[in-house]
Design an enzyme around this catalytic site. Structure first.
Site, PDB file in Angstrom:
ATOM      1  N   CYS A  17       0.863  -1.182   0.000  1.00 36.55           N
ATOM      2  CA  CYS A  17       0.000   0.000   0.000  1.00 36.55           C
ATOM      3  C   CYS A  17       0.897   1.230   0.000  1.00 36.55           C
ATOM      4  CB  CYS A  17      -0.902  -0.003   1.233  1.00 36.55           C
ATOM      5  SG  CYS A  17      -1.899   1.479   1.455  1.00 36.55           S
ATOM      6  N   CYS A  25      -0.778   3.713  -6.314  1.00 38.52           N
ATOM      7  CA  CYS A  25      -1.680   3.026  -5.389  1.00 38.52           C
ATOM      8  C   CYS A  25      -1.869   1.632  -5.947  1.00 38.52           C
ATOM      9  CB  CYS A  25      -3.025   3.757  -5.290  1.00 38.52           C
ATOM     10  SG  CYS A  25      -4.270   2.856  -4.324  1.00 38.52           S
TER      11      CYS A  25
END
Length: 264
Positions: free
Chosen positions: A75, A189
């Protein structure tokens, strides 16, 4: 090292499946636990203090419960905010995920790079430092497209996601001054590569997309090189969120060899 000790792959949701796919390619025999903090989603709209406290707390408890050989924070938002803190408090080796600005800077022909991430990621000093180190002399346009996270999650659940939806969520990148010169976009992302077909249609065939999943997998493989693996216990995925919602993702996890879904 216990051969059954897993690699723990952690994300705010299911964007980390893009990293898991690459990890399977280089370490097909490694035992894996996928951890999705869906109760905390989305990280991109939270403050730095909230993200840091949540990620460090959860990974501390997960490290104690699952005793992983390595933790991969799949992440960008969690990594750019909390990676240093987590490394300070845990003895387990930690691999983070950072925006792929270096490879993007190497391939751009116009010198204008787009950084598409969450709002929390694109404002981090970590990103400033990557820009200074690897994209000096280039133009880096940043845009926080939090809505793409929800669209990526929806797509994996089997919901219909249109190119128009993706275009609306990401259009702020090209509408900036100089946006017409973009030829390379960093998908900062792990959720965003799930939408790469829609993003390609939205941005056009002349834009190249770059993300770091393969590089992350190679780094993990390097750190566990020479270790023994025993995945006979079976891989599984855990969530902090509602199980009814998580179970809708069963087909997506099954494509990556994970059939057991449990609550953390």
């Amino acid at each position: 090292m216990d051969a059954k000790a897993p690699i723990l792959l952690f994300d705010s949701g299911v964007g980390g499946l893009t990293v898991l796919a690459e990890l399977r390619a280089v370490l097909p025999d490694a035992p894996v636990i996928y951890a999705a903090d869906i109760a905390g989603l989305p990280y991109g709209a939270k403050s730095e203090a909230e993200v840091a406290a949540r990620v460090a707390g959860l990974l501390g408890r997960m490290a104690e419960r699952y005793e992983p050989r390595l933790i991969c924070i799949a992440c960008n938002t969690a990594s750019t905010i909390a990676l240093g803190m987590v490394r300070d408090v845990l003895e387990t080796p930690i691999v983070g995920t950072v925006p792929a600005i270096k490879p993007a800077a190497a391939i751009t022909k116009t010198g204008t790079i787009g950084l598409l991430g969450t709002e929390a990621t694109v404002r981090q000093r970590y990103v400033d430092d990557l820009e200074k180190e690897f994209a000096s002399g280039k133009t880096l346009l940043r845009y926080g497209a939090n809505d793409l996270v929800a669209l990526g999650e929806a797509k994996l659940r089997g919901d219909e996601v249109s190119v128009d939806d993706v275009t609306r969520a990401a259009s702020g990148l090209v509408l900036q001054a100089g946006g017409e010169n973009l030829d390379t976009v960093v998908l900062a992302c792990t959720h965003f590569p799930l939408l790469e077909p829609e993003l390609r249609e939205a941005f056009g065939k002349d834009v190249t997309f770059v993300h770091g999943a393969a590089g992350i997998a190679r780094r993990v493989a390097y750190l566990v090189d020479g270790q023994q693996f025993d995945a006979s216990g079976g891989d599984f995925a855990v969530t902090t969120g509602e199980m009814n919602d998580f179970e809708r993702l069963a087909p997506a996890f099954a494509r990556h060899g994970i059939s057991r879904l449990v609550h953390f």
